[in-house]
Design an enzyme around this catalytic site. Structure first.
Site, PDB file in Angstrom:
ATOM      1  CE  LYS A 292      -4.193   1.591   2.361  1.00  0.00           C
ATOM      2  NZ  LYS A 292      -5.109   1.298   3.490  1.00  0.00           N
TER       3      LYS A 292
ATOM      4  CD  GLU B 142     -19.385  -3.131   8.171  1.00  0.00           C
ATOM      5  OE1 GLU B 142     -18.569  -2.276   7.784  1.00  0.00           O
ATOM      6  OE2 GLU B 142     -19.578  -4.231   7.572  1.00  0.00           O
TER       7      GLU B 142
ATOM      8  NE  ARG C 282     -21.928  -4.478   3.950  1.00  0.00           N
ATOM      9  CZ  ARG C 282     -20.806  -4.780   3.290  1.00  0.00           C
ATOM     10  NH1 ARG C 282     -19.742  -4.023   3.420  1.00  0.00           N
ATOM     11  NH2 ARG C 282     -20.739  -5.823   2.510  1.00  0.00           N
TER      12      ARG C 282
END
Length: 637
Positions: free
Chosen positions: A283, A367, A395
């Site tokens: 990253k 979640e 969600r």
């Protein structure tokens, strides 16, 4: 002219010589840094997928071969290679490029996903449709980060994909060990061990090359060794998890070696069945300030100086206030624990984690698990505080309803970035929560109007011990604190007026409502402005206040359907109070990306717009009751 300027569609990428690709990658990184430095956006993830995306477009034929990104914030390079590099300076600006794939922008953007862990399910369905229609020669490609693989939906999809050996589907696991921050959990440990043993294939190749030169015994001996390759891999690398699912596995591959990635993708495509290609990336690769940024490798910085990597100073925000207050609450109450879904820093829980490392739980991009795990914690005698972006609560609705509320458990959910969020586009506006949460029995919802009220209401929420509570607030800088001039029950009166209009200002809409009230006053229309503080359940004092006014106006930073306005109207109907109720909120549509202030203006949620609309509403009605002071207001000391 640079190479990138010649790329108008993916065919131009295919025509390049291999020797030109490093220069193309460098130009892409330069454009990424220079553009995101001005606009803000997801820099780190895209710096990490430059070579991977180039390889994808050299091997596959988009859009005939659909390329799906999970999550879509890693699709900037894809946008550049599909003819949008010249527009990149408009990223996340009104009328410009979206920060996520957008069907309106290009035929190469197949899905508009920016909620994680979904691409494999899209890909499963697309591949099945292609097979059913007999469309040979097409391949579906899903690029999913290791962070998104922490979501349960991804594994539901993998379970189904593995059951169909004929699916023309390639799953590229873009493994950089991070979502926002380092990836959490058992899967992260599994992939980490794969990264540590990536030299296995190189060792096997070395053995092959040397044994082949040994007369008589060399080739047979190599064949014997190759015959036990699967057993060796089970010992040396734990990739067996994927293969035991029935999925062909290729990798790990150095994701910054374009040639190696391209070769692996071609091998996978030739297999003509579901294949996982495991690609290791870094990253922020190629930009030192991102590579060395410990928090999130410049995952999503605001505007910054590209030479120093320094972000522009940000004002004190709602998130900052929550961060400070939850640490104080944690100091006073050792039964308070915090949960985040791979968003430790974005939701403001990093300080809590530092202060109380044994009382923080990062569950990854999960979640649903977060809410039911919170239920378990509450059953065990502690008080969980689950901090999420408002858009991601969608969600976990079933878990909040059936696992938390059904058991009347003391769980507090804190929703950051509620209402209009702006730059991240339609999927990130937190405009649904006040509607979907209205149906949950026993749930209490607080909406603070400013920093002082956020501190008060958060403290009140964690004191609730007989059911769940929610505190929600928007993105961005804090407004000035607005002090009450009186009380109606537990509601705050922000402006005392006569009996013309009762303005119910939901949380951060208070400032706009006070502005509107001032403009109405200039038109000879008097307005009382109240902040209910808790919008579920509503204070019964609202019934008496409404009965004393000719018109009730509810203003909320939420979708108009099923929100606080509808709850107020229902409360008054049930009490046989027939005062008309008007609701002003977010229209029920997916909003284009733009700055929050611009969107609020476009949808009519400004003080001037409200004053005009309320004036017109009053003008259409004949007086039905004489004007009198709002006698119910009790002055504060």
């Amino acid at each position: 002219m640079g190479i990138l300027e010649t790329i108008k569609d993916p065919l131009d990428v295919k025509r390049l010589e291999a020797g030109e690709l490093p220069a193309l990658a460098a130009e892409i990184r330069d454009l990424l840094v220079s553009s995101v430095a001005k606009t803000g956006g997801h820099l780190g993830p895209n710096l990490g997928v430059v070579e991977l995306t180039i390889a994808l477009h050299r091997v596959f034929d988009s859009p005939r071969d659909p390329i799906l990104f999970d999550t879509g914030h890693q699709a900037y390079v894809h946008k550049m290679l599909t003819g949008r590099a010249g527009q990149f300076g408009t990223l996340r600006q009104e009328g410009g490029l979206s920060g996520y794939p957008s069907q309106a922008e290009s035929e190469h953007d197949v899905i508009e996903n920016s909620h994680a862990s979904t691409a494999l399910s899209y890909a499963d369905g697309l591949a099945k449709a292609i097979t059913l229609r007999g469309e040979t020669g097409r391949t579906v490609v899903a690029v999913i980060g290791d962070g998104a693989l922490t979501g349960g939906m991804a594994w539901e999809a993998l379970n189904n994909i593995a059951g169909r050996k004929d699916l023309p589907l390639i799953i590229v696991v873009n493994d950089n060990g991070r979502s926002y921050s380092p990836t959490i959990g058992g899967l992260a440990s599994h992939l980490s061990s794969l990264r540590m043993t990536q030299g296995y294939e190189h060792v096997l190749e070395l053995v092959k090359n040397n044994l082949a030169r040994v007369p008589v015994v060399g080739t047979p001996l190599y064949d014997t060794l190759h015959g036990i390759k699967k057993g060796l891999k089970d010992i040396l690398t734990p990739q067996a998890m994927f293969e035991d699912l029935g999925l062909k596995y290729v990798g790990p591959i150095d994701g910054h070696d374009e040639g190696a990635v391209e070769a692996a993708l071609r091998r996978a495509r030739a297999f003509r069945g579901p294949v996982i290609v495991h690609v290791l990336t870094r990253k922020g690769n190629g930009y030192t300030h991102a590579e060395n940024h410990d928090e999130d490798c410049f995952h999503g910085p605001g505007p910054f100086d590209p030479l120093t990597g320094e972000e522009r100073p940000k004002p004190h925000s709602w998130t900052n206030v929550f961060s400070e207050e939850i640490v104080k609450i944690g100091r006073d109450r050792d039964d308070v624990v915090a949960i985040t879904a791979a968003m430790l820093h974005p939701v403001g829980l990093a300080a809590f984690a530092e202060a109380y490392p044994d009382r923080i739980h990062d569950v990854g991009i999960a979640e649903q698990h977060a809410l039911t795990s919170a239920a378990g914690l509450a059953l065990g005698g502690v008080h969980p505080v689950v901090a999420l972006y408002a858009t991601f609560l969608n969600r976990a609705f079933d878990q909040l309803l059936m696992d938390v509320a059904l058991h009347r458990l003391p769980v507090t959910v804190v929703l950051d970035r509620s209402g209009v969020t702006g730059d991240d586009g339609p999927s990130h506006n937190g405009m649904w929560d006040l509607s979907i949460l209205q149906v949950i029995p026993g749930l209490s919802i607080a909406v603070p109007r400013d920093g002082a009220r956020l501190r008060e209401l958060l403290a009140e929420a964690v004191r609730i011990d007989d059911g769940p509570s929610v505190v929600r607030y928007p993105k961005g800088a804090l407004p000035q604190d607005v002090e009450a001039v009186g009380k109606l029950g537990e509601m705050d009166v922000l402006r005392a007026g006569d009996a013309d209009v009762l303005l119910v200002a939901v949380g951060p809409m208070a400032e706009i409502c006070l502005e509107a009230a001032g403009l109405l006053d200039a038109q000879g229309i008097s307005a009382t402005v109240v902040d209910p503080r808790w919008v579920k359940p509503l204070d019964r004092a609202l019934v008496l206040a409404a009965a004393a006014h000719k018109l009730v106006v509810v203003v909320e930073d939420n979708g108009r359907v099923g929100g606080v306005g509808d709850a107020v109207a229902r409360l008054l109907r049930d009490a046989d109070v027939d005062v008309p109720v008007r609701t002003y909120g977010i229209p029920q549509r997916f909003l284009d990306h733009a700055k929050r202030a611009k969107i609020l203006s476009e949808i009519g949620l400004t003080g001037q717009d409200l004053a005009r609309q309320i004036t017109e509403a009053v003008a259409r009605r004949s007086p039905v009751m004489e004007s009198h002071p709002a006698r119910l207001v009790q002055p504060t000391d």
